[in-house]
Each structure stands twice: as C-alpha cells, then as structure tokens.
Design a protein around this motif. Sequence first.
Motif, mmCIF file in Angstrom:
data_model
loop_
_atom_site.group_PDB
_atom_site.id
_atom_site.type_symbol
_atom_site.label_atom_id
_atom_site.label_comp_id
_atom_site.label_asym_id
_atom_site.label_seq_id
_atom_site.Cartn_x
_atom_site.Cartn_y
_atom_site.Cartn_z
ATOM 1 N N VAL A 9 0.871 -1.172 0.000
ATOM 2 C CA VAL A 9 0.000 0.000 0.000
ATOM 3 C C VAL A 9 0.906 1.219 0.000
ATOM 4 O O VAL A 9 1.826 1.332 0.809
ATOM 5 C CB VAL A 9 -0.916 0.015 1.248
ATOM 6 N N LEU A 10 0.674 2.110 -0.909
ATOM 7 C CA LEU A 10 1.453 3.330 -1.007
ATOM 8 C C LEU A 10 0.703 4.445 -0.293
ATOM 9 O O LEU A 10 -0.448 4.739 -0.621
ATOM 10 C CB LEU A 10 1.680 3.712 -2.476
ATOM 11 N N LEU A 11 1.362 5.022 0.686
ATOM 12 C CA LEU A 11 0.776 6.135 1.422
ATOM 13 C C LEU A 11 1.560 7.392 1.089
ATOM 14 O O LEU A 11 2.776 7.373 0.967
ATOM 15 C CB LEU A 11 0.842 5.881 2.935
ATOM 16 N N SER A 12 0.866 8.476 0.978
ATOM 17 C CA SER A 12 1.548 9.756 0.791
ATOM 18 C C SER A 12 0.939 10.753 1.761
ATOM 19 O O SER A 12 -0.242 10.675 2.092
ATOM 20 C CB SER A 12 1.427 10.246 -0.651
ATOM 21 N N ALA A 13 1.774 11.649 2.207
ATOM 22 C CA ALA A 13 1.311 12.657 3.168
ATOM 23 C C ALA A 13 1.844 14.015 2.750
ATOM 24 O O ALA A 13 2.927 14.129 2.187
ATOM 25 C CB ALA A 13 1.801 12.304 4.563
ATOM 26 N N GLU A 14 1.074 15.007 3.002
ATOM 27 C CA GLU A 14 1.493 16.371 2.735
ATOM 28 C C GLU A 14 1.371 17.161 4.019
ATOM 29 O O GLU A 14 0.392 17.037 4.747
ATOM 30 C CB GLU A 14 0.629 16.988 1.642
ATOM 31 N N SER A 15 2.371 17.937 4.299
ATOM 32 C CA SER A 15 2.388 18.731 5.515
ATOM 33 C C SER A 15 1.906 20.142 5.215
ATOM 34 O O SER A 15 2.241 20.726 4.195
ATOM 35 C CB SER A 15 3.814 18.787 6.080
ATOM 36 N N ALA A 16 1.135 20.664 6.123
ATOM 37 C CA ALA A 16 0.687 22.049 5.986
ATOM 38 C C ALA A 16 1.723 23.008 6.568
ATOM 39 O O ALA A 16 1.655 24.207 6.363
ATOM 40 C CB ALA A 16 -0.657 22.234 6.684
ATOM 41 N N ALA A 17 2.700 22.460 7.293
ATOM 42 C CA ALA A 17 3.717 23.300 7.927
ATOM 43 C C ALA A 17 4.793 23.699 6.919
ATOM 44 O O ALA A 17 5.033 22.996 5.951
ATOM 45 C CB ALA A 17 4.354 22.543 9.084
ATOM 46 N N ASN A 18 5.429 24.824 7.198
ATOM 47 C CA ASN A 18 6.508 25.296 6.339
ATOM 48 C C ASN A 18 7.873 24.948 6.907
ATOM 49 O O ASN A 18 8.879 25.417 6.404
ATOM 50 C CB ASN A 18 6.399 26.810 6.157
ATOM 51 N N SER A 19 7.880 24.160 7.970
ATOM 52 C CA SER A 19 9.150 23.757 8.560
ATOM 53 C C SER A 19 8.971 22.421 9.283
ATOM 54 O O SER A 19 7.856 21.962 9.505
ATOM 55 C CB SER A 19 9.643 24.826 9.548
ATOM 56 N N ILE A 20 10.094 21.850 9.642
ATOM 57 C CA ILE A 20 10.109 20.614 10.426
ATOM 58 C C ILE A 20 10.758 20.943 11.764
ATOM 59 O O ILE A 20 11.783 21.631 11.809
ATOM 60 C CB ILE A 20 10.913 19.515 9.715
ATOM 61 N N THR A 21 10.188 20.456 12.841
ATOM 62 C CA THR A 21 10.751 20.670 14.169
ATOM 63 C C THR A 21 11.318 19.359 14.695
ATOM 64 O O THR A 21 10.621 18.348 14.726
ATOM 65 C CB THR A 21 9.679 21.187 15.149
ATOM 66 N N LEU A 22 12.589 19.407 15.078
ATOM 67 C CA LEU A 22 13.243 18.253 15.685
ATOM 68 C C LEU A 22 13.545 18.587 17.138
ATOM 69 O O LEU A 22 13.948 19.707 17.458
ATOM 70 C CB LEU A 22 14.547 17.928 14.968
ATOM 71 N N LEU A 23 13.365 17.625 18.029
ATOM 72 C CA LEU A 23 13.712 17.789 19.431
ATOM 73 C C LEU A 23 14.801 16.786 19.781
ATOM 74 O O LEU A 23 14.740 15.628 19.372
ATOM 75 C CB LEU A 23 12.501 17.553 20.332
ATOM 76 N N ALA A 24 15.791 17.241 20.539
ATOM 77 C CA ALA A 24 16.879 16.359 20.969
ATOM 78 C C ALA A 24 17.085 16.524 22.463
ATOM 79 O O ALA A 24 16.977 17.629 22.995
ATOM 80 C CB ALA A 24 18.165 16.710 20.228
ATOM 81 N N ILE A 50 13.841 23.329 11.013
ATOM 82 C CA ILE A 50 14.390 23.240 9.662
ATOM 83 C C ILE A 50 13.344 23.823 8.713
ATOM 84 O O ILE A 50 12.296 23.219 8.482
ATOM 85 C CB ILE A 50 14.714 21.789 9.289
ATOM 86 N N PRO A 51 13.614 25.021 8.188
ATOM 87 C CA PRO A 51 12.630 25.659 7.322
ATOM 88 C C PRO A 51 12.609 25.056 5.928
ATOM 89 O O PRO A 51 13.558 24.390 5.503
ATOM 90 C CB PRO A 51 13.092 27.116 7.279
ATOM 91 N N GLU A 52 11.532 25.310 5.243
ATOM 92 C CA GLU A 52 11.405 24.884 3.859
ATOM 93 C C GLU A 52 12.390 25.702 3.021
ATOM 94 O O GLU A 52 12.662 26.853 3.310
ATOM 95 C CB GLU A 52 9.959 25.130 3.407
ATOM 96 N N GLY A 53 12.938 25.107 2.012
ATOM 97 C CA GLY A 53 13.856 25.830 1.132
ATOM 98 C C GLY A 53 15.289 25.713 1.597
ATOM 99 O O GLY A 53 15.682 24.749 2.240
ATOM 100 N N ASN A 54 16.073 26.731 1.291
ATOM 101 C CA ASN A 54 17.507 26.701 1.572
ATOM 102 C C ASN A 54 17.908 27.509 2.787
ATOM 103 O O ASN A 54 19.099 27.720 3.020
ATOM 104 C CB ASN A 54 18.285 27.190 0.348
#
Length: 107
Positions: A9-24, A50-54
């Motif tokens: 089964v192929l699942l795809s997801a799209e995020s509404a956020a413009n960044s990713i948040t990582l916690l350490a 981590i923002p979208e883009g460069n």
Amino acid sequence: PDESKPSWVLLSAESAANSITLLAIDVEMIERRSDKLRLPVTAALVRCEIPEGNDAPTTSTLFSGFVDPSSVDAGWASGDAAAWDYKEQFTGFTHADLLARRDAGEM
C-alpha cells in the motif's frame, strides 16, 4: 493467495507546515564503577527548526539544568566519591560540585 489484491500500500502525506521541528535530549551522566550504573546529573532539551527551502536551520535550548540522581540511587551522595566516575571532562562537575548544587536546591 489472491494475486489480484495488492501486497503493498502506497501512502503519501502532505504537511501544511513550512518547517520541520526536531527535538533532541542531551543528558550527562555519572557512572558507578562497581556495576556501571549510570545516573543523570544534567539534561538539556534542544529544538531545531528546519525551514522549507535553503534557509539555515535555527536551534534553541528549551531547557538546560541539573537532574537529581537521588531519584534513581541516593547512594551517589554517600561521600564515597571514588565509587563513581564523574566524567568531569564531559559533565564539568566534580563530586563536590554536584553536592553543592544539590544542597543549594538547584537539582
């Protein structure tokens, strides 16, 4: 098996956020020499966005402080400093330093 049914089964997801948040979590520990039991003495929670883009990621420290190892083993403060490896090169604290922080209510 029924060959007409797909096995994947192929699942795809799209995020509404413009960044990713990582916690350490970073935890510095002391180690009992006799059995290698490790007890936490300091901890930090760090967030990296981590923002979208460069654009470059940004980091911030959400928490940084002492942890009282007595909740795991109250014996660490018994006075036998030689029983523990305080890993001073990593923690930055000696047995006496940690006792002073505990006695000052910082743990």
